[in-house]
Design a protein around this motif. Structure first.
Motif, mmCIF file in Angstrom:
data_model
loop_
_atom_site.group_PDB
_atom_site.id
_atom_site.type_symbol
_atom_site.label_atom_id
_atom_site.label_comp_id
_atom_site.label_asym_id
_atom_site.label_seq_id
_atom_site.Cartn_x
_atom_site.Cartn_y
_atom_site.Cartn_z
ATOM 1 N N THR A 1 1.113 -1.080 0.275
ATOM 2 C CA THR A 1 0.020 0.253 -0.145
ATOM 3 C C THR A 1 0.752 1.212 0.269
ATOM 4 O OG1 THR A 1 -1.796 -1.078 1.308
ATOM 5 C CG2 THR A 1 -1.885 1.274 1.228
ATOM 6 N N LYS B 1 0.534 5.633 0.007
ATOM 7 C CA LYS B 1 -0.427 6.694 -0.099
ATOM 8 C C LYS B 1 -1.966 6.273 -0.064
ATOM 9 C CE LYS B 1 2.739 10.112 -2.092
ATOM 10 N NZ LYS B 1 2.926 11.097 -3.179
ATOM 11 N N GLY B 2 -2.086 5.194 0.634
ATOM 12 C CA GLY B 2 -3.671 4.774 0.959
ATOM 13 C C GLY B 2 -4.137 3.934 -0.494
ATOM 14 N N LYS B 3 -3.251 3.576 -1.383
ATOM 15 C CA LYS B 3 -3.576 2.815 -2.425
ATOM 16 C C LYS B 3 -2.827 1.423 -2.502
ATOM 17 C CE LYS B 3 -4.761 6.771 -5.422
ATOM 18 N NZ LYS B 3 -4.675 7.656 -6.600
ATOM 19 N N ASP B 4 -3.800 0.580 -2.890
ATOM 20 C CA ASP B 4 -3.236 -0.851 -2.894
ATOM 21 C C ASP B 4 -2.306 -0.903 -4.372
ATOM 22 O OD1 ASP B 4 -4.198 -1.728 -0.750
ATOM 23 O OD2 ASP B 4 -5.992 -2.754 -1.866
#
Length: 139
Positions: free
Chosen positions: A107, A109-112
């Protein structure tokens, strides 16, 4: 950009060649320096006139990379896990080429993140040892 070697059945002998060579060790040191945030070591492994292609962009020197995209690469690699799937290094005289595939996940910056990436590096043997003169990253 990868930091460890896969342990599954895909890591058979034909997926890795030349990885005990000095140029391969330089490539591994570069990956480890980026992952650990060691800007000085990463910079020292690059030729001054290194040419780096990534994401449609070009950086035309080690100083340009060190002062721009390197820090972003370090932050990214510190947050994700990369596993080397395939790595081949071939030396011809004072030149070497490293080609590899890696699996990156995690992950950021909050993205998978979950993808396979490819890397090509060209190294040249200088009076002060092997230096990376070209990198091409894609995924």
């Amino acid at each position: 950009m990868a930091s460890e070697q896969a342990d599954d059945s895909t890591s058979s002998a034909n997926m890795f060649s030349g990885t005990d060579s000095i140029p391969a060790k330089i490539v591994t040191q570069f990956h480890q320096a980026l992952k650990s945030g060691d800007k000085e070591l990463a910079r020292s492994l690059l030729a001054d006139n290194v040419l780096i292609f990534e994401g449609g962009g070009v950086e035309r020197s080690a100083e340009e990379y060190a002062h721009h995209h390197m820090l972003a690469d370090m932050k990214y690699l510190a947050a994700v896990n990369s596993t080397m799937l395939e790595h081949h290094v071939q030396i011809t005289g004072n030149s070497a080429i490293s080609i590899s595939r890696s699996k990156t996940s995690g992950t950021y910056k909050g993205k998978d993140v979950d993808y396979e990436g490819m890397e090509t590096m060209v190294l040249a043997k200088h009076a002060n040892g092997w230096k990376i003169v070209h990198i091409h990253w894609s995924n």
